[in-house]
Design a protein around this motif. Structure first.
Motif, PDB file in Angstrom:
ATOM      1  N   ARG A 263       0.986  -1.129   0.004  1.00  0.00           N
ATOM      2  CA  ARG A 263      -0.038  -0.043  -0.150  1.00  0.00           C
ATOM      3  C   ARG A 263       0.968   1.220   0.067  1.00  0.00           C
ATOM      4  N   GLU A 264       1.972   1.282   1.005  1.00  0.00           N
ATOM      5  CA  GLU A 264       2.732   2.537   1.006  1.00  0.00           C
ATOM      6  C   GLU A 264       3.554   2.532  -0.313  1.00  0.00           C
ATOM      7  N   LYS A 265       4.185   1.367  -1.013  1.00  0.00           N
ATOM      8  CA  LYS A 265       4.805   1.490  -2.198  1.00  0.00           C
ATOM      9  C   LYS A 265       3.938   2.086  -3.328  1.00  0.00           C
ATOM     10  N   ASN A 266       2.554   1.627  -3.520  1.00  0.00           N
ATOM     11  CA  ASN A 266       1.623   2.012  -4.337  1.00  0.00           C
ATOM     12  C   ASN A 266       1.357   3.737  -4.368  1.00  0.00           C
ATOM     13  N   SER A 267       1.211   4.348  -2.957  1.00  0.00           N
ATOM     14  CA  SER A 267       1.587   5.734  -2.990  1.00  0.00           C
ATOM     15  C   SER A 267       2.633   6.464  -3.544  1.00  0.00           C
ATOM     16  N   ASP A 268       3.801   5.857  -3.528  1.00  0.00           N
ATOM     17  CA  ASP A 268       5.064   6.235  -4.174  1.00  0.00           C
ATOM     18  C   ASP A 268       5.073   6.019  -5.720  1.00  0.00           C
ATOM     19  N   ARG A 269       4.497   4.963  -6.037  1.00  0.00           N
ATOM     20  CA  ARG A 269       4.426   4.550  -7.259  1.00  0.00           C
ATOM     21  C   ARG A 269       3.454   5.642  -8.283  1.00  0.00           C
ATOM     22  N   LYS A 270       2.544   6.081  -7.545  1.00  0.00           N
ATOM     23  CA  LYS A 270       1.607   7.044  -8.303  1.00  0.00           C
ATOM     24  C   LYS A 270       2.268   8.396  -8.562  1.00  0.00           C
ATOM     25  N   TRP A 271       3.400   8.807  -7.722  1.00  0.00           N
ATOM     26  CA  TRP A 271       4.333   9.954  -8.090  1.00  0.00           C
ATOM     27  C   TRP A 271       5.349   9.390  -9.165  1.00  0.00           C
ATOM     28  N   ALA A 272       5.885   8.313  -9.012  1.00  0.00           N
ATOM     29  CA  ALA A 272       6.656   7.748 -10.071  1.00  0.00           C
ATOM     30  C   ALA A 272       6.189   7.701 -11.564  1.00  0.00           C
ATOM     31  N   ASP A 273       4.805   7.414 -11.482  1.00  0.00           N
ATOM     32  CA  ASP A 273       4.204   7.466 -12.797  1.00  0.00           C
ATOM     33  C   ASP A 273       3.998   8.659 -13.303  1.00  0.00           C
ATOM     34  N   LYS A 274       3.976   9.686 -12.458  1.00  0.00           N
ATOM     35  CA  LYS A 274       3.768  11.134 -12.767  1.00  0.00           C
ATOM     36  C   LYS A 274       5.171  11.600 -13.498  1.00  0.00           C
ATOM     37  N   VAL A 275       6.289  11.256 -12.933  1.00  0.00           N
ATOM     38  CA  VAL A 275       7.670  11.435 -13.475  1.00  0.00           C
ATOM     39  C   VAL A 275       7.825  10.885 -14.656  1.00  0.00           C
ATOM     40  N   LEU A 276       7.398   9.479 -14.919  1.00  0.00           N
ATOM     41  CA  LEU A 276       7.414   8.770 -16.249  1.00  0.00           C
ATOM     42  C   LEU A 276       6.782   9.499 -17.161  1.00  0.00           C
ATOM     43  N   GLU A 277       5.257   9.943 -16.953  1.00  0.00           N
ATOM     44  CA  GLU A 277       4.416  10.680 -17.754  1.00  0.00           C
ATOM     45  C   GLU A 277       5.113  11.890 -18.514  1.00  0.00           C
ATOM     46  N   VAL A 278       6.128  12.501 -17.524  1.00  0.00           N
ATOM     47  CA  VAL A 278       6.741  13.819 -18.000  1.00  0.00           C
ATOM     48  C   VAL A 278       7.933  13.243 -18.987  1.00  0.00           C
ATOM     49  N   LEU A 279       8.593  12.170 -18.656  1.00  0.00           N
ATOM     50  CA  LEU A 279       9.779  11.878 -19.284  1.00  0.00           C
ATOM     51  C   LEU A 279       9.257  11.320 -20.728  1.00  0.00           C
ATOM     52  N   ALA A 280       8.117  10.476 -20.733  1.00  0.00           N
ATOM     53  CA  ALA A 280       7.586  10.192 -22.110  1.00  0.00           C
ATOM     54  C   ALA A 280       7.468  11.129 -22.949  1.00  0.00           C
ATOM     55  N   GLY A 281       6.983  12.374 -22.442  1.00  0.00           N
ATOM     56  CA  GLY A 281       6.861  13.722 -23.386  1.00  0.00           C
ATOM     57  C   GLY A 281       8.288  14.026 -24.016  1.00  0.00           C
ATOM     58  N   TYR A 282       9.409  13.670 -23.561  1.00  0.00           N
ATOM     59  CA  TYR A 282      10.509  14.025 -23.916  1.00  0.00           C
ATOM     60  C   TYR A 282      11.255  12.865 -25.056  1.00  0.00           C
ATOM     61  N   THR A 283      10.267  11.841 -25.274  1.00  0.00           N
ATOM     62  CA  THR A 283      10.823  10.920 -26.419  1.00  0.00           C
ATOM     63  C   THR A 283      10.435  11.507 -27.635  1.00  0.00           C
ATOM     64  N   LEU A 284       9.681  12.208 -27.643  1.00  0.00           N
ATOM     65  CA  LEU A 284       8.831  12.701 -29.035  1.00  0.00           C
ATOM     66  C   LEU A 284       9.977  13.430 -29.932  1.00  0.00           C
ATOM     67  N   GLU A 285       9.498  13.931 -31.260  1.00  0.00           N
ATOM     68  CA  GLU A 285      10.480  14.476 -32.157  1.00  0.00           C
ATOM     69  C   GLU A 285      11.265  15.825 -31.531  1.00  0.00           C
ATOM     70  N   ASP A 286      10.502  16.666 -30.632  1.00  0.00           N
ATOM     71  CA  ASP A 286      10.948  17.718 -30.033  1.00  0.00           C
ATOM     72  C   ASP A 286      12.094  17.659 -29.213  1.00  0.00           C
ATOM     73  N   TYR A 287      12.061  16.403 -28.496  1.00  0.00           N
ATOM     74  CA  TYR A 287      13.123  16.032 -27.679  1.00  0.00           C
ATOM     75  C   TYR A 287      13.650  14.699 -27.692  1.00  0.00           C
ATOM     76  N   PRO A 288      14.448  14.295 -28.522  1.00  0.00           N
ATOM     77  CA  PRO A 288      14.646  13.030 -28.632  1.00  0.00           C
ATOM     78  C   PRO A 288      15.432  12.462 -27.586  1.00  0.00           C
ATOM     79  N   THR A 289      15.173  11.166 -27.153  1.00  0.00           N
ATOM     80  CA  THR A 289      15.996  10.684 -25.939  1.00  0.00           C
ATOM     81  C   THR A 289      17.416  10.583 -26.235  1.00  0.00           C
TER      82      THR A 289
END
Length: 125
Positions: A67-93
Motif C-alpha cells: 500500500r505504501e509502495k503504491n502511494s510512491d508509485r503514483k508519483w513515479a508514474d507522474k515522473v514517467l509521464e513527464v519523461l515520456a513527453g521528452y521522447t517525442l521528435e521535439d526532445y529525442p531521448t
C-alpha cells in the motif's frame, strides 16, 4: 501536474536547453508533490500518523508495505509521464542522454553513453 503551457515552446528552445527544460518540469512536479504532502501533513497531524510517518522515514522503500509502495508509485508514474513527453521528435531521448552526460556532475552517465556508442546502441549523428 505542471502544465506544458508553463514551459517554453520546444521550437524556441535551443538544443542544449532540453535538459534544463526537463529539469524544470521535473522540479515543478517535485514541488507539486511537496505541496500535496505538506497539505496532507498539516491536515492530519495525529499522534498515530506522526508515529507512522516516523516509521516510514526509517524504512527503506523495499521494506514498505505494498500500500505504501503504491502511494510512491503514483508519483513515479507522474515522473514517467513527464519523461515520456521528452521522447517525442521535439526532445529525442538520445539528445537528452547526450546532453545530460555532458554535465560535469554526470560523469557516470557520460561513461554509460560512451559505452552505448561503442556498442552502437546509441548514435551521435
Amino acid at each position: 501536474m505542471p502544465g506544458r503551457e508553463d514551459l517554453p515552446d520546444p521550437g524556441e528552445v535551443p538544443v542544449m536547453l532540453a535538459y534544463d527544460t526537463l529539469r524544470e518540469e521535473l522540479a515543478a512536479l517535485e514541488h507539486e508533490q511537496w505541496i500535496h504532502w505538506t497539505k496532507h501533513l498539516l491536515a492530519n497531524q495525529t499522534p498515530e500518523n506522526v508515529t507512522r510517518w516516523e516509521r516510514q522515514c526509517r524504512t527503506p522503500y523495499s521494506a514498505l508495505t505494498e500500500r505504501e509502495k503504491n502511494s510512491d508509485r503514483k508519483w513515479a508514474d507522474k515522473v514517467l509521464e513527464v519523461l515520456a513527453g521528452y521522447t517525442l521528435e521535439d526532445y529525442p531521448t538520445s539528445m537528452l542522454v547526450y546532453e545530460i552526460a555532458q554535465r560535469p556532475d554526470c560523469q557516470q552517465a557520460l561513461q554509460r553513453v560512451r559505452e552505448l556508442i561503442d556498442q552502437e546502441v546509441l548514435s551521435c549523428s
